[in-house]
Scaffold this active site. Sequence first.
Site, mmCIF file in Angstrom:
data_model
loop_
_atom_site.group_PDB
_atom_site.id
_atom_site.type_symbol
_atom_site.label_atom_id
_atom_site.label_comp_id
_atom_site.label_asym_id
_atom_site.label_seq_id
_atom_site.Cartn_x
_atom_site.Cartn_y
_atom_site.Cartn_z
ATOM 1 N N HIS A 248 -7.403 -48.072 25.298
ATOM 2 C CA HIS A 248 -7.977 -47.768 26.966
ATOM 3 C C HIS A 248 -9.519 -47.030 27.224
ATOM 4 C CE1 HIS A 248 -3.738 -48.469 28.082
ATOM 5 N NE2 HIS A 248 -4.233 -49.531 27.780
ATOM 6 N N HIS B 44 -3.271 -48.459 32.748
ATOM 7 C CA HIS B 44 -3.777 -48.869 32.292
ATOM 8 C C HIS B 44 -5.033 -49.426 32.618
ATOM 9 C CE1 HIS B 44 0.076 -50.132 29.367
ATOM 10 N NE2 HIS B 44 0.573 -49.128 30.541
HETATM 11 C C1 LIG Z 1 -4.170 -54.599 22.230
HETATM 12 C C2 LIG Z 1 -4.682 -54.453 23.554
HETATM 13 C C3 LIG Z 1 -3.901 -53.961 24.819
HETATM 14 C C4 LIG Z 1 -3.907 -53.814 25.817
HETATM 15 N N1 LIG Z 1 -3.098 -53.686 26.746
HETATM 16 C C5 LIG Z 1 -3.577 -53.316 28.482
HETATM 17 C C6 LIG Z 1 -3.070 -53.713 29.026
HETATM 18 O O1 LIG Z 1 -1.568 -53.571 29.237
HETATM 19 N N2 LIG Z 1 -3.367 -53.472 30.216
HETATM 20 C C7 LIG Z 1 -4.804 -53.162 30.755
HETATM 21 O O2 LIG Z 1 -4.667 -52.755 31.523
HETATM 22 N N3 LIG Z 1 -5.395 -52.707 29.338
HETATM 23 C C8 LIG Z 1 -5.363 -52.991 28.748
HETATM 24 N N4 LIG Z 1 -5.856 -52.904 27.127
HETATM 25 C C9 LIG Z 1 -7.396 -52.558 27.657
HETATM 26 C C10 LIG Z 1 -8.252 -53.653 28.174
HETATM 27 O O3 LIG Z 1 -7.547 -54.751 27.875
HETATM 28 C C11 LIG Z 1 -9.896 -53.106 27.830
HETATM 29 O O4 LIG Z 1 -10.204 -51.440 28.867
HETATM 30 C C12 LIG Z 1 -10.716 -53.479 29.518
HETATM 31 O O5 LIG Z 1 -10.509 -54.769 28.624
HETATM 32 C C13 LIG Z 1 -12.697 -53.194 29.132
HETATM 33 O O6 LIG Z 1 -12.863 -54.169 29.613
HETATM 34 P P1 LIG Z 1 -14.754 -54.008 30.136
HETATM 35 O O7 LIG Z 1 -15.037 -54.847 30.714
HETATM 36 O O8 LIG Z 1 -15.251 -52.824 29.927
HETATM 37 O O9 LIG Z 1 -15.126 -54.316 28.440
HETATM 38 P P2 LIG Z 1 -14.111 -55.587 27.621
HETATM 39 O O10 LIG Z 1 -12.885 -56.218 27.712
HETATM 40 O O11 LIG Z 1 -14.117 -55.245 26.237
HETATM 41 O O12 LIG Z 1 -14.865 -56.668 27.309
HETATM 42 C C14 LIG Z 1 -16.427 -56.871 26.625
HETATM 43 C C15 LIG Z 1 -16.499 -57.968 26.140
HETATM 44 O O13 LIG Z 1 -18.494 -57.579 25.915
HETATM 45 C C16 LIG Z 1 -18.883 -58.370 24.405
HETATM 46 N N5 LIG Z 1 -19.894 -57.816 24.088
HETATM 47 C C17 LIG Z 1 -19.717 -56.373 23.503
HETATM 48 N N6 LIG Z 1 -20.924 -55.915 23.346
HETATM 49 C C18 LIG Z 1 -21.663 -57.359 23.244
HETATM 50 C C19 LIG Z 1 -23.147 -57.679 22.926
HETATM 51 N N7 LIG Z 1 -23.589 -56.617 21.967
HETATM 52 N N8 LIG Z 1 -23.532 -59.543 23.076
HETATM 53 C C20 LIG Z 1 -23.044 -59.983 23.588
HETATM 54 N N9 LIG Z 1 -21.424 -59.536 24.080
HETATM 55 C C21 LIG Z 1 -20.706 -58.384 23.797
HETATM 56 C C22 LIG Z 1 -17.638 -58.549 24.083
HETATM 57 O O14 LIG Z 1 -16.977 -59.599 22.722
HETATM 58 C C23 LIG Z 1 -16.519 -58.396 24.701
HETATM 59 O O15 LIG Z 1 -16.140 -59.896 25.418
HETATM 60 C C24 LIG Z 1 -5.679 -53.317 25.953
HETATM 61 C C25 LIG Z 1 -6.606 -53.502 24.564
HETATM 62 C C26 LIG Z 1 -6.328 -53.935 23.684
HETATM 63 C C27 LIG Z 1 -7.287 -54.300 22.394
#
Ligand SMILES: Cc1cc2nc3c(=O)[nH]c(=O)nc-3n(C[C@H](O)[C@H](O)[C@H](O)COP(=O)(O)OP(=O)(O)OC[C@H]3O[C@@H](n4cnc5c(N)ncnc54)[C@H](O)[C@@H]3O)c2cc1C
Length: 579
Positions: free
Chosen positions: A514, A558
Amino acid sequence: ALLTDPTKIGNNYDFVVVGAGIGGSVVANRLSENPAWKVLLIEAGINNAGLEDISIPFFAPRDSPNEIWTWNYTTVPQTGLLGRTLTYQRGKILGGTSSINYMMFTRGSSDFWDNLANWTGDSSWGWKNIYDYFIKLETFTPPADRHDTTGQYDPSVHGTSGPLAVSLPGAANELSPFIFQTQQNEASHWPFILDANSGNQLGLGWLQATINGSTRASAATAYLAPRYISRPNLDVLIEQQVTKILFNTKVKGAPQATGVTFASGPKAQVYTVKAKKEVILSGGSIGSTHLLLLSGIGDKNALKKVGVSSIFNNAEVGSNLIDHPCITNHWVANTTNSLDLLRENSTALADAIANYDATGKGRLVDTVSPAMGLFRFPDNSDFIQSNPGVKTASGPKAAEYEFLWIDGWGSFLPVPGPSGFYLTLSQVILSPSSRGTITLNSASPWVFPTIDTAFLTTEYDLDISRAAFKDARTFMSDKAWKGYNLGEAFDQSAFQTDAQIDSYLRNNTTPAYHMTSTNRIQSHKGGDGVVDNTLKVVGVSGLRVVDNSVFPFIIEGHPEATIYALAERASDYIKATWA
Ligand SMILES: Cc1cc2nc3c(=O)[nH]c(=O)nc-3n(C[C@H](O)[C@H](O)[C@H](O)COP(=O)(O)OP(=O)(O)OC[C@H]3O[C@@H](n4cnc5c(N)ncnc54)[C@H](O)[C@@H]3O)c2cc1C
């Protein structure tokens, strides 16, 4: 349009959004609602469409690590974990980590959001206002088995017409009766909560998850659905990694972000795309932080050491990393029907898949836990008595630790479970005080940054983990489990004294994945921060960060729900800027 060929993109974008995870998918969707604005969303990973392992909720645990759709980071050796390194997972796919996560959907307590309003001095981040975004983003959806959900949630606090499906468990789970019987037997210790997404989260209740009937609902299925991605003013370019943010340093005032460079690999051609209005980073806590540092926004001296010239000196970038430490404990179960059956018996698994394909029903429709407990330690508990005055949670309505149950052997440790039938209770520490870092290892975008989660590096975190561990044991020894729970699995029996428990915790703690706060919002009371209350990066212009990295403290729950809401709120800020 969905594009894989960089030569097919346009040359006239108003907004370039980096990363199609939760933050980026929401922002690209909302900004492209205005047909006058051209939006490009660039994602390093692959398309999510048609991948059964991603869409079937039950398969979430096998979606990481080491898949073509994961980033596969590793932390530095953890001083609080006896020098162990941890694999650290993020999704590299449309939907980002929401395409590989466990789908648990928790909005957080009203205290969490009101604390954010106090921190930013911006009341629009408070629960009252953010609540409207939670309603806007969600469609509460009947569970796959269409059972009567009366008493399992509060319909009055849910949305009915938003892009994202949220639901309750859609198949019977043999642990549920035991979990809720224990809750009833000891209701003053573990109270019932009808709906932990009402602003009051404390208690044990039915799990809500981003599941649409029998399939995963992710940022990609919700916000990048065909009806959105076909908008003529929205291009989504996949399999291209953004390598740097471009700045015009010749403008009067702060350097201005003008676009980005990107490529499909270290040896591939590098392309440039301009943004007329803004570049929006939504690469997540690791991806966005890495890009800021690579582009010269970070600690000047540290950047100089790896050969990156400074655009704006800000030592906050990559600091304040917070994540939830997680422990999964196992008990031997008197059953032959837990998910271990599907883990070990390929015929049973094939039958479950055939049934799922034919009916959209059965245990594959659900994620790992049927229920969730979000608790605080009472004032007279040993833990609070030995940590007087230490409060790291957002407020009295915010939880300090969490319980989740799995009807089988579940673990974030990268080792397969033993054969046999088990049940798992995971404890997540929701308000840790340890702080980690992300730092640059190299000026090359193809070299991962150095990640230190710093788990269990404070006495408080060890104390609260031990207290939660003991509480889990108490829960599992309730009379309700008699006959089903046959006792602790072999790996715990040797851990009875506090010193033994601490050793167990240091050997077995994993991330809950997270990670947050590496680009935290500035406090209005002054001091440091990476973005302002509208998520604009301080010290430069034309650049925002919209993802989990901006929260100044970690959600007690979460994070996915909070990031959807954050990105909805941010989209309105961006729209207002350019109205
Ligand atoms: C195994 C696991 C289980 C989880 N379970 C839960 C759950 O049950 N409930 C919950 O709320 N959260 C859960 N989480 C956490 C949650 O999914 C994340 O905190 C959330 O998705 C983060 O969102 P975000 O938009 O910050 O980044 P992300 O969803 O990680 O998105 C970032 C995106 O940017 C892209 N990216 C990164 N750098 C670049 C770049 N330089 N150029 C182009 N693209 C790039 C990546 O490929 C990705 O697609 C879990 C995480 C994991 C790993």
